[in-house]
Design a protein around this motif. Sequence first.
Motif, PDB file in Angstrom:
ATOM      1  N   MET A  78       2.345 -85.237 -38.604  1.00 53.43           N
ATOM      2  CA  MET A  78       3.526 -85.363 -39.449  1.00 53.43           C
ATOM      3  C   MET A  78       4.656 -84.451 -38.972  1.00 53.43           C
ATOM      4  SD  MET A  78       2.020 -85.898 -43.308  1.00 53.43           S
ATOM      5  CE  MET A  78       0.789 -84.619 -43.318  1.00 53.43           C
ATOM      6  N   LEU A  79       4.288 -83.316 -38.381  1.00 53.46           N
ATOM      7  CA  LEU A  79       5.304 -82.393 -37.880  1.00 53.46           C
ATOM      8  C   LEU A  79       6.075 -82.974 -36.698  1.00 53.46           C
ATOM      9  CD1 LEU A  79       3.675 -78.837 -38.024  1.00 53.46           C
ATOM     10  CD2 LEU A  79       5.851 -79.511 -39.010  1.00 53.46           C
ATOM     11  N   ILE A  80       5.386 -83.728 -35.823  1.00 58.01           N
ATOM     12  CA  ILE A  80       6.062 -84.261 -34.636  1.00 58.01           C
ATOM     13  C   ILE A  80       6.639 -85.662 -34.862  1.00 58.01           C
ATOM     14  CG2 ILE A  80       4.672 -82.888 -33.050  1.00 58.01           C
ATOM     15  CD1 ILE A  80       2.902 -85.269 -32.554  1.00 58.01           C
ATOM     16  N   SER A  81       6.432 -86.199 -36.049  1.00 55.95           N
ATOM     17  CA  SER A  81       6.912 -87.557 -36.328  1.00 55.95           C
ATOM     18  C   SER A  81       8.427 -87.575 -36.548  1.00 55.95           C
ATOM     19  CB  SER A  81       6.217 -88.114 -37.570  1.00 55.95           C
ATOM     20  OG  SER A  81       6.932 -89.210 -38.077  1.00 55.95           O
ATOM     21  N   PRO A  82       9.148 -88.535 -35.936  1.00 52.89           N
ATOM     22  CA  PRO A  82      10.601 -88.646 -36.144  1.00 52.89           C
ATOM     23  C   PRO A  82      10.982 -89.675 -37.211  1.00 52.89           C
ATOM     24  CG  PRO A  82       9.964 -89.905 -34.208  1.00 52.89           C
ATOM     25  CD  PRO A  82       8.687 -89.409 -34.836  1.00 52.89           C
ATOM     26  N   LEU A  83      10.078 -90.018 -38.126  1.00 50.78           N
ATOM     27  CA  LEU A  83      10.327 -91.097 -39.095  1.00 50.78           C
ATOM     28  C   LEU A  83      11.401 -90.773 -40.126  1.00 50.78           C
ATOM     29  CD1 LEU A  83       6.844 -92.648 -39.956  1.00 50.78           C
ATOM     30  CD2 LEU A  83       8.875 -93.874 -39.235  1.00 50.78           C
ATOM     31  N   MET A  84      11.662 -89.481 -40.370  1.00 49.69           N
ATOM     32  CA  MET A  84      12.618 -89.124 -41.421  1.00 49.69           C
ATOM     33  C   MET A  84      14.038 -89.584 -41.085  1.00 49.69           C
ATOM     34  SD  MET A  84      11.569 -87.462 -44.161  1.00 49.69           S
ATOM     35  CE  MET A  84      12.970 -86.458 -44.615  1.00 49.69           C
ATOM     36  N   GLY A  85      14.362 -89.703 -39.783  1.00 54.58           N
ATOM     37  CA  GLY A  85      15.735 -90.008 -39.368  1.00 54.58           C
ATOM     38  C   GLY A  85      16.327 -91.260 -39.984  1.00 54.58           C
ATOM     39  N   PRO A  86      15.753 -92.456 -39.743  1.00 53.01           N
ATOM     40  CA  PRO A  86      16.354 -93.671 -40.298  1.00 53.01           C
ATOM     41  C   PRO A  86      16.281 -93.748 -41.818  1.00 53.01           C
ATOM     42  CG  PRO A  86      14.276 -94.165 -39.193  1.00 53.01           C
ATOM     43  CD  PRO A  86      14.614 -92.754 -38.860  1.00 53.01           C
ATOM     44  N   ILE A  87      15.289 -93.096 -42.428  1.00 54.94           N
ATOM     45  CA  ILE A  87      15.183 -93.128 -43.898  1.00 54.94           C
ATOM     46  C   ILE A  87      16.338 -92.356 -44.523  1.00 54.94           C
ATOM     47  CG2 ILE A  87      13.754 -92.418 -45.854  1.00 54.94           C
ATOM     48  CD1 ILE A  87      11.308 -92.931 -44.081  1.00 54.94           C
ATOM     49  N   MET A  88      16.632 -91.161 -43.961  1.00 61.23           N
ATOM     50  CA  MET A  88      17.789 -90.399 -44.451  1.00 61.23           C
ATOM     51  C   MET A  88      19.087 -91.109 -44.078  1.00 61.23           C
ATOM     52  SD  MET A  88      16.585 -86.467 -43.745  1.00 61.23           S
ATOM     53  CE  MET A  88      18.029 -85.756 -44.501  1.00 61.23           C
ATOM     54  N   GLY A  89      19.075 -91.840 -42.942  1.00 55.92           N
ATOM     55  CA  GLY A  89      20.263 -92.591 -42.542  1.00 55.92           C
ATOM     56  C   GLY A  89      20.629 -93.669 -43.547  1.00 55.92           C
ATOM     57  N   ILE A  90      19.620 -94.303 -44.147  1.00 56.44           N
ATOM     58  CA  ILE A  90      19.875 -95.335 -45.161  1.00 56.44           C
ATOM     59  C   ILE A  90      20.589 -94.723 -46.364  1.00 56.44           C
ATOM     60  CG2 ILE A  90      18.758 -96.900 -46.816  1.00 56.44           C
ATOM     61  CD1 ILE A  90      16.568 -97.306 -44.671  1.00 56.44           C
ATOM     62  N   GLY A  91      20.082 -93.576 -46.841  1.00 60.05           N
ATOM     63  CA  GLY A  91      20.716 -92.909 -47.979  1.00 60.05           C
ATOM     64  C   GLY A  91      22.122 -92.438 -47.658  1.00 60.05           C
ATOM     65  N   MET A  92      22.304 -91.897 -46.443  1.00 61.21           N
ATOM     66  CA  MET A  92      23.642 -91.442 -46.025  1.00 61.21           C
ATOM     67  C   MET A  92      24.607 -92.617 -45.953  1.00 61.21           C
ATOM     68  SD  MET A  92      25.674 -89.003 -45.043  1.00 61.21           S
ATOM     69  CE  MET A  92      24.674 -87.597 -44.542  1.00 61.21           C
ATOM     70  N   ALA A  93      24.162 -93.733 -45.357  1.00 61.47           N
ATOM     71  CA  ALA A  93      25.023 -94.907 -45.220  1.00 61.47           C
ATOM     72  C   ALA A  93      25.448 -95.447 -46.577  1.00 61.47           C
ATOM     73  CB  ALA A  93      24.284 -95.985 -44.420  1.00 61.47           C
ATOM     74  N   ALA A  94      24.508 -95.494 -47.519  1.00 63.99           N
ATOM     75  CA  ALA A  94      24.844 -95.971 -48.862  1.00 63.99           C
ATOM     76  C   ALA A  94      25.813 -95.030 -49.552  1.00 63.99           C
ATOM     77  CB  ALA A  94      23.572 -96.131 -49.693  1.00 63.99           C
ATOM     78  N   GLY A  95      25.693 -93.729 -49.271  1.00 61.73           N
ATOM     79  CA  GLY A  95      26.543 -92.743 -49.926  1.00 61.73           C
ATOM     80  C   GLY A  95      27.974 -92.738 -49.422  1.00 61.73           C
ATOM     81  N   ILE A  96      28.166 -93.078 -48.121  1.00 64.48           N
ATOM     82  CA  ILE A  96      29.525 -93.025 -47.560  1.00 64.48           C
ATOM     83  C   ILE A  96      30.083 -94.426 -47.257  1.00 64.48           C
ATOM     84  CG2 ILE A  96      29.134 -90.739 -46.564  1.00 64.48           C
ATOM     85  CD1 ILE A  96      28.778 -92.089 -43.839  1.00 64.48           C
ATOM     86  N   ASN A  97      29.401 -95.469 -47.754  1.00 59.36           N
ATOM     87  CA  ASN A  97      29.862 -96.854 -47.576  1.00 59.36           C
ATOM     88  C   ASN A  97      29.985 -97.257 -46.096  1.00 59.36           C
ATOM     89  OD1 ASN A  97      29.984 -97.299 -50.308  1.00 59.36           O
ATOM     90  ND2 ASN A  97      32.171 -96.853 -50.480  1.00 59.36           N
ATOM     91  N   ASP A  98      29.013 -96.814 -45.295  1.00 57.09           N
ATOM     92  CA  ASP A  98      29.014 -97.146 -43.871  1.00 57.09           C
ATOM     93  C   ASP A  98      28.004 -98.260 -43.633  1.00 57.09           C
ATOM     94  OD1 ASP A  98      28.901 -97.283 -41.113  1.00 57.09           O
ATOM     95  OD2 ASP A  98      29.080 -95.114 -40.839  1.00 57.09           O
ATOM     96  N   PHE A  99      28.492 -99.494 -43.631  1.00 58.92           N
ATOM     97  CA  PHE A  99      27.611-100.644 -43.522  1.00 58.92           C
ATOM     98  C   PHE A  99      26.954-100.736 -42.142  1.00 58.92           C
ATOM     99  CE2 PHE A  99      26.814-105.347 -43.490  1.00 58.92           C
ATOM    100  CZ  PHE A  99      25.867-105.319 -44.517  1.00 58.92           C
ATOM    101  N   GLU A 100      27.682-100.318 -41.098  1.00 59.76           N
ATOM    102  CA  GLU A 100      27.121-100.342 -39.748  1.00 59.76           C
ATOM    103  C   GLU A 100      25.953 -99.366 -39.625  1.00 59.76           C
ATOM    104  OE1 GLU A 100      27.763-102.393 -37.231  1.00 59.76           O
ATOM    105  OE2 GLU A 100      29.050-103.433 -38.672  1.00 59.76           O
ATOM    106  N   LEU A 101      26.120 -98.172 -40.193  1.00 62.48           N
ATOM    107  CA  LEU A 101      25.033 -97.183 -40.177  1.00 62.48           C
ATOM    108  C   LEU A 101      23.841 -97.682 -40.983  1.00 62.48           C
ATOM    109  CD1 LEU A 101      23.882 -94.397 -39.485  1.00 62.48           C
ATOM    110  CD2 LEU A 101      25.102 -93.473 -41.474  1.00 62.48           C
ATOM    111  N   LEU A 102      24.131 -98.374 -42.092  1.00 61.30           N
ATOM    112  CA  LEU A 102      23.048 -98.922 -42.916  1.00 61.30           C
ATOM    113  C   LEU A 102      22.240 -99.950 -42.124  1.00 61.30           C
ATOM    114  CD1 LEU A 102      21.644 -99.206 -45.681  1.00 61.30           C
ATOM    115  CD2 LEU A 102      23.348-100.939 -46.267  1.00 61.30           C
TER     116      LEU A 102
END
Length: 458
Positions: A78-102
């Motif tokens: 779990m420490l070496i896993s990079p899975l958190m990136g796109p999951i946080m990206g979804i929340g960030m995209a929804a928060g700043i209205n960035d449809f391309e990032l979503l």
Amino acid sequence: MTEPKARKKNKNQFIRFLLYIGDRFDLHEGKEDELETIEYVRKNVEFKGANLWILIFAILVASVGLNVNSTAVIIGAMLISPLMGPIMGIGMAAGINDFELLKRSLRNLAVAVFIAILTSSIYFAFTPLDDAQSELLARTEPTIWDVLIALFGGLAGIIAGSRKEKSNAIPGVAIATALMPPLCTAGYGLATMNPYYFLGAFYLFFINSVFISLSTYLIVRFMKYPKKEFMDNKQEKRVQTYITIFTILTIVPSVYLAYGIVVRSFWEEQAKTFVQSEMIFPKTQVLSSEFTYYSDPRVIKINLIGEVLADESIESLREKVKIQGFDNTQLQINQSGSRGTDMNILRSEILKDLYERNEMLIQNKDEKIAILEAEVANYSQVRALGNEIAQEAKINHPSLKKFTLNRSLVSNLDSKTTDTLLVAYAEFTKKPSAADTNKLLTWLKLRTKSDTVALILQ
């Protein structure tokens, strides 16, 4: 002091206290520039090249950990896993209205999930260890605690990601929210053709992902991150509409599912409490209990062993189930010796209970045997060393006639403890001087690498 002045002073003190508390909890303190944070999240979204290989190897490590039931190995994965990136990206995209990032985040998350399940499925299809261990079974059904961990962990993750100085919170979130093991468990379910394991584990991953994204969305909106600007107002409104629809379609079912998890968790805890408090009999013992929430009606199944309960006692227990507020719940009681009892079930439960107890006894015996074997090896080593030391001591002390070296148990009568002591017995043809005795004792301590040696002279 007059009453208005006293009231004004108290009001000022209260305002100062509120300002102090507000300053303590101010999220803008030490905050990274918003655009830098957005770029930081954006960079971690992509899954290709090194990131993809890291994911594959992390999945293999986690699969091995689940296979051999090793918590430490799973945590490392779990420490070496990079899975958190796109999951946080979804929340960030929804928060700043960035449809391309979503779209990028969803696409990369889909790729990551597909690769993860495929990799773990291949591993579990070829591993010789095909039993479902406790670490794997723990990821087949989400609980209320998984929902809370995902929510609070996601909040910690995005707050840590928004700081100028990045802390170790994000790796900690990756461990706490446990995104890797559910995907590996889903792969196990696919490899063993077990839909219950696959759907349960994927459900857990989905719940964790949604609530981490929701946490990111809430913090981004709370901290008023700059929204993506559009030259065309119509396009901006269209994007906002898409984001809103996506958010509603994601969050509403997730909240409903989370509510179901909460209700089920409370029901199961209530059922366990009922068994512990009500199923107490002088000559009858609860052999095992099973709780089935997803059935109509819900079932509390109890297997008893010992003296058969009277029908009146069983009816009384069923009435208590109704009185204690169990909605749509049936109490099933299986007793050894009673009619209609599935003796195969009871027999298997008894054998299981005996096996677990015997396994514990065997484990304790194995530990005792290992300790005794270590002691025997220690005594053998000391005995072999004693022969060597005797020959060496004879060279330094020609009058030495007999010599032996051994370990003995010493009881401390004041502290009521026991310890081992290295004891040397030496017999001389001619009594040695005090200087020779000290020389022999000092040499023995150095030769045996012992702090304390008891020397007995004859």
